[in-house]
Every structure is written in C-alpha cells, then in structure tokens.
Design a protein around this motif. Structure first.
Motif, PDB file in Angstrom:
ATOM      1  N   THR A 133       0.852  -1.185   0.000  1.00 35.29           N
ATOM      2  CA  THR A 133       0.000   0.000   0.000  1.00 35.29           C
ATOM      3  C   THR A 133       0.886   1.233   0.000  1.00 35.29           C
ATOM      4  O   THR A 133       2.019   1.205   0.493  1.00 35.29           O
ATOM      5  N   ALA A 188      -0.829   8.805   0.139  1.00 37.32           N
ATOM      6  CA  ALA A 188      -0.837   9.994  -0.716  1.00 37.32           C
ATOM      7  C   ALA A 188       0.085  11.047  -0.108  1.00 37.32           C
ATOM      8  O   ALA A 188      -0.242  11.664   0.901  1.00 37.32           O
ATOM      9  N   SER A 244       3.943  10.016  -6.194  1.00 35.60           N
ATOM     10  CA  SER A 244       3.058   9.198  -5.365  1.00 35.60           C
ATOM     11  C   SER A 244       2.528   8.007  -6.161  1.00 35.60           C
ATOM     12  O   SER A 244       2.169   8.129  -7.331  1.00 35.60           O
ATOM     13  N   VAL A 262      -0.182   6.544  -5.256  1.00 38.28           N
ATOM     14  CA  VAL A 262      -1.641   6.624  -5.208  1.00 38.28           C
ATOM     15  C   VAL A 262      -2.047   7.266  -6.527  1.00 38.28           C
ATOM     16  O   VAL A 262      -1.987   8.484  -6.691  1.00 38.28           O
ATOM     17  N   ARG A 263      -2.424   6.450  -7.500  1.00 36.27           N
ATOM     18  CA  ARG A 263      -2.619   6.969  -8.851  1.00 36.27           C
ATOM     19  C   ARG A 263      -3.610   6.135  -9.640  1.00 36.27           C
ATOM     20  O   ARG A 263      -3.950   5.008  -9.290  1.00 36.27           O
ATOM     21  N   THR A 265      -2.006  11.321 -10.129  1.00 38.86           N
ATOM     22  CA  THR A 265      -1.953  11.066  -8.699  1.00 38.86           C
ATOM     23  C   THR A 265      -3.211  11.581  -8.020  1.00 38.86           C
ATOM     24  O   THR A 265      -4.058  12.229  -8.636  1.00 38.86           O
ATOM     25  N   SER A 266      -3.314  11.321  -6.726  1.00 38.74           N
ATOM     26  CA  SER A 266      -4.508  11.728  -5.971  1.00 38.74           C
ATOM     27  C   SER A 266      -4.475  13.204  -5.606  1.00 38.74           C
ATOM     28  O   SER A 266      -5.470  13.751  -5.145  1.00 38.74           O
ATOM     29  N   GLY A 287      -3.606   0.344  -7.831  1.00 45.10           N
ATOM     30  CA  GLY A 287      -4.267   1.638  -7.870  1.00 45.10           C
ATOM     31  C   GLY A 287      -5.620   1.633  -8.526  1.00 45.10           C
ATOM     32  O   GLY A 287      -6.349   0.643  -8.531  1.00 45.10           O
ATOM     33  N   THR A 341      -8.907   8.030  -5.364  1.00 52.72           N
ATOM     34  CA  THR A 341      -7.800   7.307  -5.989  1.00 52.72           C
ATOM     35  C   THR A 341      -7.158   6.346  -4.998  1.00 52.72           C
ATOM     36  O   THR A 341      -6.909   6.696  -3.849  1.00 52.72           O
ATOM     37  N   GLU A 342      -6.896   5.131  -5.466  1.00 59.20           N
ATOM     38  CA  GLU A 342      -6.324   4.080  -4.627  1.00 59.20           C
ATOM     39  C   GLU A 342      -4.810   4.006  -4.812  1.00 59.20           C
ATOM     40  O   GLU A 342      -4.278   4.421  -5.846  1.00 59.20           O
ATOM     41  N   GLY A 343      -4.121   3.442  -3.805  1.00 67.06           N
ATOM     42  CA  GLY A 343      -2.674   3.275  -3.871  1.00 67.06           C
ATOM     43  C   GLY A 343      -2.238   1.941  -3.319  1.00 67.06           C
ATOM     44  O   GLY A 343      -1.239   1.856  -2.596  1.00 67.06           O
ATOM     45  N   ASP A 344      -2.980   0.876  -3.654  1.00 67.01           N
ATOM     46  CA  ASP A 344      -2.631  -0.446  -3.147  1.00 67.01           C
ATOM     47  C   ASP A 344      -2.411  -1.418  -4.292  1.00 67.01           C
ATOM     48  O   ASP A 344      -2.890  -1.228  -5.409  1.00 67.01           O
TER      49      ASP A 344
END
Length: 429
Positions: free
Chosen positions: A43, A46, A52, A54-55, A74-75, A411, A419-422
C-alpha cells in the motif's frame, strides 16, 4: 439358454449405455468455473508529490517477476505523475525472493533529456522482448501527445530507448489516449482530440520500423486483450447482451497478404438474469490467463458500469452501482500440442485439447462460455488485517504474471471517486 443369453445381452446394453452416459456427464461438466484468492502485496500513502503511487490512468507491465508502473495521475488534485519508473518485485514461491521497491529516474541511453518519454497518462503499454513499451497518451492539460515514438524501457540497464518509425515508408497511428497495446506491438482504439472513441488497429514491425493498419474493429471499447496472436474485444450492447469480437493477427503477418487477409469474427452473448454472463463495463481489466494443461481464458474483472446503462432518462440509474467488483472468465480454445522441446508431460500432451475434442464429440464444447469466478476467503479471517478484497474500481494498472495463472493490479479509482494506492495479487485455480 436363450433366456440367459437375452439377459446377458440386456445387461451388456445397460452397462454400455451407463458407461456412455457417465462419459458424457464427465466431459459435459463446465471447465471454466475458476476460483480466485486475493492477497494485498503493498500500500502507498498519498504524499502530495508527482511520485506518489496513489494513482490512476497509469500502466502496469510485468517483466521477469517485476511489476513496472509508469505514468498516470496522482490523488493530489489529479496531477500528472512524473516520468520516473516504479519497479516492484512480485512475490514468488522462492523464500529467498524478497519483495522490494525501486524508483528509477528517467535516463536515456543517449544521455539527452529529450530522449526520454514525457510524463503522460492514459497511454498504451505492454511487455515487448523483455522491455516495457510505452506509446501515445495525454499530457498535463489532457491534450494528446503528438509524438509517435515508441519508448522502450530496458529493465536490465534501466534506461530508455526511442524507437521511431520510418515515416517515409509508413503512416503512424493518429494521436490517441486510452488505447491498448499487446504482443507483436499491436495497438487498438483509444480516443482522439475530440474525445471520440477510435476503432482502428495498427501493428508495428520492428525489423522495417513501419506501421501497418489492420482491419478496423466492429466496435469501440476499452476492453481489449491479446492472446496467442489474437486480439479480443468485449463490447457491451445493452443491459441484456454484449459481444465478443476477435481478430486473428497471424492471418495478416506478411506484407504480401496485407491487412485484408485478416477478418473480424463476432460472438454475441446474453447478460440477463436468466443467463450467466458479465454486465457491460468499461475501464476494467481484460486479460488472457491460463490455469495450465492447455486451458485458456479471458479474465474480465472490475471496471465501471457502461455509460449506456446509466442514461439520464433511466429513473433507476441513481440506484444502480457505478462500478463492478465481480470477475468472469470466458473460455477460449485450448492450446494445441506443443511443437517444441519440453520436460513435462502436461506441456507436451495438452490434456485440455484432448478433453475439448471429446466434449465436442458429445456436443458439449465449452468454447466461448462464461462463468463467474468464485472468490476464496483467506485462510485465517480472524487473524487477517486490512482489506480482504480490492473492491469495485476502474482505471487501474494490471498485467498477468509468469505462466498466466495469476494477475497483479495497482491503484485505480474506487466507487467513491477516490484514488487508490494499493497492490493486489489475484491467484486463479
């Protein structure tokens, strides 16, 4: 004696009929009911920078057990991500392998700033001869990138190579964003400057450095996958049906034959409550996967509800989900007997090919049939921390891993518009 003989004959007929019925039942059973196990591998938070992870609207390409993430937004106020390459080691069965992360700056083999790809989103990407290939996309302002260069990232040296077509010998594809790229470096679709969906298909020949336009697709969609030199598209017609379109790229592999040698084929399948099949969607995942023994599928997963299903005139539109979290497999023709040296019986014999031949003899071919993937719960639910499932999302990066029985994704945008970042591994069996 006559009675005994008659009884023996009747018994033989019953046993023979029962054996045939058992064989018919065995080969007629569905072969595409797969199960999926989810595991979260990493994970990212942001941090407000262009680096980042998280995109969304980015690409993820797997080369030699590593995932390479490039571009996207990105977020942080939907800013364009930078042009650095993010490399993540994928978990393997080898206990000596340890997951690690690398941030690789954009460096050119010619050591000139202009010889690296500009930052972009909604680009086409694929693995090509052990390298990551990047093409087209959109810039910070959302304008299409006019440069027709194919950018190749060498995973061994971590530098970029610019591959430009011989413009005097061919015309390159028009600028586009959101297109799909696959093996043999074939690109399909995307949207033009006016946000109009494209249906053109192009192939790049590395030897001559020329582009060839193949037959246009019969539909426009973001759902495209490449398998065994075939381009597959899935387009949603309405809430009750969708279509599978496929083009055999091998039929137009020579200049003498030309693009007219290839022809699109179409299969329409129902998607209503009375028939198994996925609902129309866009900006999700579509990949060629294999569970071994010659068995092949298209994995169709997640994504956003098709805009045609959310028409403003539909009073129930507000109550419908905007994204999907389900997964489906479409069974493809099984692989032929391998014509190469192998050390395993399963690779040489291809049991799926033999079984499909038997099934066809009984009129029970599973080709082009759908089945929903069953999600397996983790072994220790009580001791599990974090999320158990990625949840509904679209605009994520994804690719198939190694032999094709597992998928990695990163993501994307969830159902709340966040926006997810995992990162996740999906293991199929």
């Amino acid at each position: 004696m006559a009675e005994i003989a008659a009884a023996a004959l009747a018994t033989e007929q019953v046993v023979s009929t029962a054996a045939q019925a058992t064989a018919a039942y065995t080969v007629a059973r569905p072969t595409n009911g797969l199960k999926a196990a989810f595991s979260q591998i990493a994970t990212a938070g942001a941090d407000g920078t262009r680096a980042s992870l998280v995109r969304s609207h980015h690409s993820l390409t797997v080369v030699d057990k590593r995932a390479y993430i490039f571009g996207g937004r990105t977020s942080s106020n939907n800013k364009l991500a930078d042009n650095e390459m993010h490399s993540l080691a994928l978990p393997t069965q080898d206990p000596a392998d340890k997951s690690d992360y690398r941030l690789i700056p954009a460096l050119s083999v010619l050591e000139r700033d202009e010889s690296v790809p500009a930052a972009r989103s909604d680009h086409s990407a694929c693995a090509s001869n052990g390298r990551v290939a990047i093409f087209a996309g959109a810039d910070e302002a959302g304008a299409l990138i006019q440069d027709a260069t194919i950018w190749l990232f060498d995973v061994e040296t971590s530098v970029w190579h610019a591959l430009r077509a011989e413009l005097s010998a061919s015309v390159p594809p028009p600028p586009a964003q959101g297109g799909q790229a696959g093996n043999d470096f074939v690109v399909y679709g995307g949207k033009d400057e006016g946000d109009v969906p494209l249906e053109d298909v192009w192939r790049f020949d590395y030897a001559s450095k020329t582009w060839t336009r193949l037959p246009d697709a019969p539909a426009v969609t973001s759902n495209a996958a490449f398998a065994d030199h075939t381009l597959y598209l899935i387009a949603g017609n309405d809430d009750l049906s969708s279509s599978l379109h496929y083009l055999d790229l091998g039929q137009s592999s020579t200049a003498a034959e030309g693009p007219s040698a290839a022809a699109w084929e179409t299969v329409v399948f129902p998607t209503n409550p009375l028939a198994p099949g996925p609902r129309p969607r866009e900006n999700g995942g579509l990949l060629h996967v294999s569970t071994g023994y010659g068995r092949n599928y298209l994995l169709y997963f997640f994504g956003e509800r098709s805009t045609s299903s959310l028409a403003p005139t539909d009073d129930s539109a507000s109550s419908k989900p905007t994204q999907w979290s389900d997964m489906w497999t479409l069974q493809l023709p099984s692989s032929d007997v391998a014509n190469k040296a192998t050390t395993t019986l399963s690779d040489a014999v291809k049991p799926a090919k033999i079984k499909d031949a038997i099934r066809a003899a009984f009129g029970a071919s599973g080709k082009h049939t759908w089945a929903e993937v069953e999600v397996k719960p983790p072994g220790d639910v009580a001791g599990h921390s974090g999320k158990l499932h990625p949840g509904p999302r679209g605009f994520f990066g994804y690719d198939v891993i190694e032999k094709g029985s597992s998928v990695v994704l990163w993501g994307g945008v969830d159902a709340k518009g966040e926006t997810e970042g995992d990162g996740w591994i999906i293991q199929l069996e």
